[in-house]
Design a protein around this motif. Sequence first.
Motif, PDB file in Angstrom:
ATOM      1  N   GLY A 361      75.658  96.170  44.052  1.00 52.54           N
ATOM      2  CA  GLY A 361      74.871  94.779  43.405  1.00 52.54           C
ATOM      3  C   GLY A 361      73.822  95.193  43.719  1.00 52.54           C
ATOM      4  N   TYR A 362      73.018  95.781  44.167  1.00 54.02           N
ATOM      5  CA  TYR A 362      71.577  95.489  44.285  1.00 54.02           C
ATOM      6  C   TYR A 362      71.449  96.666  43.460  1.00 54.02           C
ATOM      7  N   ASP A 363      71.814  97.931  42.906  1.00 52.75           N
ATOM      8  CA  ASP A 363      72.336  98.505  42.182  1.00 52.75           C
ATOM      9  C   ASP A 363      71.756  98.223  40.689  1.00 52.75           C
ATOM     10  N   MET A 364      72.573  97.438  40.412  1.00 51.41           N
ATOM     11  CA  MET A 364      72.641  96.866  39.354  1.00 51.41           C
ATOM     12  C   MET A 364      71.529  96.030  38.745  1.00 51.41           C
ATOM     13  N   LEU A 365      70.980  94.938  40.568  1.00 50.30           N
ATOM     14  CA  LEU A 365      69.759  94.260  39.350  1.00 50.30           C
ATOM     15  C   LEU A 365      68.912  94.484  40.046  1.00 50.30           C
ATOM     16  N   MET A 366      68.355  96.330  40.994  1.00 47.74           N
ATOM     17  CA  MET A 366      67.141  96.884  40.908  1.00 47.74           C
ATOM     18  C   MET A 366      66.676  98.367  39.643  1.00 47.74           C
ATOM     19  N   ASN A 367      67.904  98.755  39.306  1.00 50.31           N
ATOM     20  CA  ASN A 367      67.723  99.993  38.469  1.00 50.31           C
ATOM     21  C   ASN A 367      67.741  99.729  37.273  1.00 50.31           C
ATOM     22  N   PRO A 368      66.264 100.596  37.487  1.00 47.31           N
ATOM     23  CA  PRO A 368      65.445 100.400  35.859  1.00 47.31           C
ATOM     24  C   PRO A 368      66.630 100.796  34.593  1.00 47.31           C
ATOM     25  N   LYS A 369      67.371 101.293  34.988  1.00 49.04           N
ATOM     26  CA  LYS A 369      68.454 101.261  33.531  1.00 49.04           C
ATOM     27  C   LYS A 369      69.184 100.051  33.539  1.00 49.04           C
ATOM     28  N   GLU A 370      69.253  99.521  34.598  1.00 49.42           N
ATOM     29  CA  GLU A 370      70.510  98.243  34.157  1.00 49.42           C
ATOM     30  C   GLU A 370      69.428  96.995  33.858  1.00 49.42           C
ATOM     31  N   MET A 371      69.476  96.705  34.954  1.00 53.90           N
ATOM     32  CA  MET A 371      68.684  95.004  35.135  1.00 53.90           C
ATOM     33  C   MET A 371      67.108  94.733  35.483  1.00 53.90           C
ATOM     34  N   GLY A 372      67.112  96.110  36.085  1.00 50.25           N
ATOM     35  CA  GLY A 372      66.101  96.100  37.263  1.00 50.25           C
ATOM     36  C   GLY A 372      64.475  96.169  35.910  1.00 50.25           C
ATOM     37  N   GLU A 373      64.152  96.077  34.977  1.00 45.70           N
ATOM     38  CA  GLU A 373      63.268  96.564  34.554  1.00 45.70           C
ATOM     39  C   GLU A 373      63.568  95.847  32.721  1.00 45.70           C
ATOM     40  N   ARG A 374      64.734  95.119  32.457  1.00 41.62           N
ATOM     41  CA  ARG A 374      65.279  94.359  31.424  1.00 41.62           C
ATOM     42  C   ARG A 374      64.875  93.249  31.035  1.00 41.62           C
ATOM     43  N   PHE A 375      64.397  92.136  32.215  1.00 40.27           N
ATOM     44  CA  PHE A 375      64.651  91.051  33.006  1.00 40.27           C
ATOM     45  C   PHE A 375      63.141  90.840  32.922  1.00 40.27           C
ATOM     46  N   ASN A 376      62.218  89.827  32.279  1.00 40.30           N
ATOM     47  CA  ASN A 376      61.131  89.395  33.314  1.00 40.30           C
ATOM     48  C   ASN A 376      60.871  87.914  33.611  1.00 40.30           C
ATOM     49  N   PHE A 377      59.936  87.975  34.677  1.00 37.85           N
ATOM     50  CA  PHE A 377      59.500  86.255  34.741  1.00 37.85           C
ATOM     51  C   PHE A 377      58.350  86.210  34.821  1.00 37.85           C
ATOM     52  N   PHE A 378      57.298  85.398  34.317  1.00 39.98           N
ATOM     53  CA  PHE A 378      57.162  84.662  33.993  1.00 39.98           C
ATOM     54  C   PHE A 378      56.269  83.040  34.227  1.00 39.98           C
ATOM     55  N   ALA A 379      55.550  82.779  34.725  1.00 41.95           N
ATOM     56  CA  ALA A 379      54.823  81.087  35.766  1.00 41.95           C
ATOM     57  C   ALA A 379      53.320  80.819  34.960  1.00 41.95           C
ATOM     58  N   LEU A 380      53.541  79.543  34.704  1.00 39.79           N
ATOM     59  CA  LEU A 380      52.025  78.708  34.257  1.00 39.79           C
ATOM     60  C   LEU A 380      52.522  78.191  35.146  1.00 39.79           C
ATOM     61  N   LEU A 381      51.482  78.114  35.767  1.00 37.70           N
ATOM     62  CA  LEU A 381      50.538  77.329  36.959  1.00 37.70           C
ATOM     63  C   LEU A 381      49.542  76.498  37.276  1.00 37.70           C
ATOM     64  N   PRO A 382      48.672  75.382  37.555  1.00 36.24           N
ATOM     65  CA  PRO A 382      47.345  74.613  37.681  1.00 36.24           C
ATOM     66  C   PRO A 382      46.734  75.784  38.228  1.00 36.24           C
ATOM     67  N   HIS A 383      45.686  76.137  38.111  1.00 33.83           N
ATOM     68  CA  HIS A 383      44.303  76.872  38.560  1.00 33.83           C
ATOM     69  C   HIS A 383      44.024  76.466  40.434  1.00 33.83           C
ATOM     70  N   GLN A 384      44.380  75.406  40.659  1.00 29.17           N
ATOM     71  CA  GLN A 384      43.901  75.037  41.722  1.00 29.17           C
ATOM     72  C   GLN A 384      45.259  75.237  42.689  1.00 29.17           C
ATOM     73  N   ARG A 385      46.340  75.568  42.346  1.00 32.06           N
ATOM     74  CA  ARG A 385      47.050  76.114  42.840  1.00 32.06           C
ATOM     75  C   ARG A 385      46.997  77.614  43.717  1.00 32.06           C
ATOM     76  N   LEU A 386      46.243  78.238  42.963  1.00 34.61           N
ATOM     77  CA  LEU A 386      46.022  79.792  43.160  1.00 34.61           C
ATOM     78  C   LEU A 386      44.879  79.781  44.218  1.00 34.61           C
ATOM     79  N   HIS A 387      43.773  78.985  44.055  1.00 38.14           N
ATOM     80  CA  HIS A 387      42.635  79.350  44.467  1.00 38.14           C
ATOM     81  C   HIS A 387      42.053  78.040  45.768  1.00 38.14           C
ATOM     82  N   GLY A 388      42.954  76.825  45.764  1.00 37.75           N
ATOM     83  CA  GLY A 388      43.081  76.264  46.691  1.00 37.75           C
ATOM     84  C   GLY A 388      42.543  75.139  45.913  1.00 37.75           C
ATOM     85  N   ARG A 389      42.206  73.678  46.248  1.00 41.21           N
ATOM     86  CA  ARG A 389      42.273  73.080  45.809  1.00 41.21           C
ATOM     87  C   ARG A 389      40.514  71.902  44.972  1.00 41.21           C
TER      88      ARG A 389
END
Length: 414
Positions: A361-389
């Motif tokens: 299961g770990y290999d399926m998730l992390m292997n670059p030839k499997e799902m490791g490099e095929r799927f991507n995560f991307f996020a949008l957040l308020p600027h203050q979330r990263l830099h303080g309020r």
Amino acid sequence: MSVLVRAGVWPLRAARAVIPCFWRGKYFSSGKEPAENNLVTPMLRHLIYKIKSTGPITVAEYMKEVLTNPAKLLGIWFISEWIATGKTAAFQLVELGPGRGTLSGDILRVFSQLGSVLKNCDISVHLVEVSQKLSEIQALTLTEEKVPLERDAGAPVYMKGVTKSGIPISWYRDLQDIPKGFSFYLAHEFFDVLPVHKFQKTPHGWREVLIDIDPHVSDKLRFVLAPCATPAEAFIQCDETRDHVEVCPDAGVIIQELSERIAVTGGAALIADYGHDGTKTDTFRGFCGHKLHDVLIAPGTADLTADVDFSYLRRMAQGKVASLGPVKQKTFLKNMGIDVRLKVLLDKSDEPSLRQQLLQGYDMLMNPKEMGERFNFFALLPHQRLHGRNHQINALQSEPSPSPVAGFSELVWR
């Protein structure tokens, strides 16, 4: 603005081993791990809640909870962000193109299981779905049968109900119709099915790729180049270095709407999809029966998709919000603590067959030839979330550093 949909299948679909490790708190001993090396994670809180409610669980049940429910990961990600931004009194869960409603249903079960954490929060669910047929399937999946659905085909909110856990749920055809407010947005395998314009660089400049009838075969289609510039060429960056690009105006409109909402009312958007960061060229393809299919043959019989250009999504945010990623799935999961959790599971498992399943299961998730490099995560957040309020604090004062965003930064184990 039209929102197109597709019944997505969550990509972590073999044996999946995930326990995110981003909740700061007390330390517990787990198996052979020293107590100081085991943070109290949201998954651990969920398991403790489950055990207190129903009694001790089997090893098989533990593995199922940890390995095979990626939707729990998403639910916990949203709860983590809700906590990191101050535990607002209410939030909206918004999913774009929710398919059959399975993913939202799994996330809502996480919310229920962590009810002690969310008990003082007013939650509502909002689904953006243009297909009446799919919305009916979603309603069967998500709503309480004893509470009749309210329907108004001509209204922006064309259907309302109550989920099985008692949360208000509404359906819309357009993202713009959803009430403004602190919201968490989810787009899972959504952007890769939005229509793209394709362009080829020629000695005469950019020319759009069009589809025409083959002059030699009357019932066959072919790709051709436009004889002159077309309006969609305006979406190409002046410094573009690739010789072939795909742009998705619909995606740009949606990202601009999400960015404006998050900047004004707070929240976050999590986008999970196949894609690249402005490096690929021709990704338009068809799939029929899980096999590659010529996109121009037998139109209507295959699913059409094009990889998401995350550099374009970032550009369309226009600086209104902060963006994180894209990060490859293997990086995202590593940042969530998958290596440490795998070690814990292996230490607790004495059966060779179970250990082999964990490693596969770990290999399926992390292997670059499997799902490791095929799927991507991307996020949008308020600027203050990263830099303080407060960006204008006195030099003699100190402000707590914002907590890291799960999956997008490497977390330090203590």
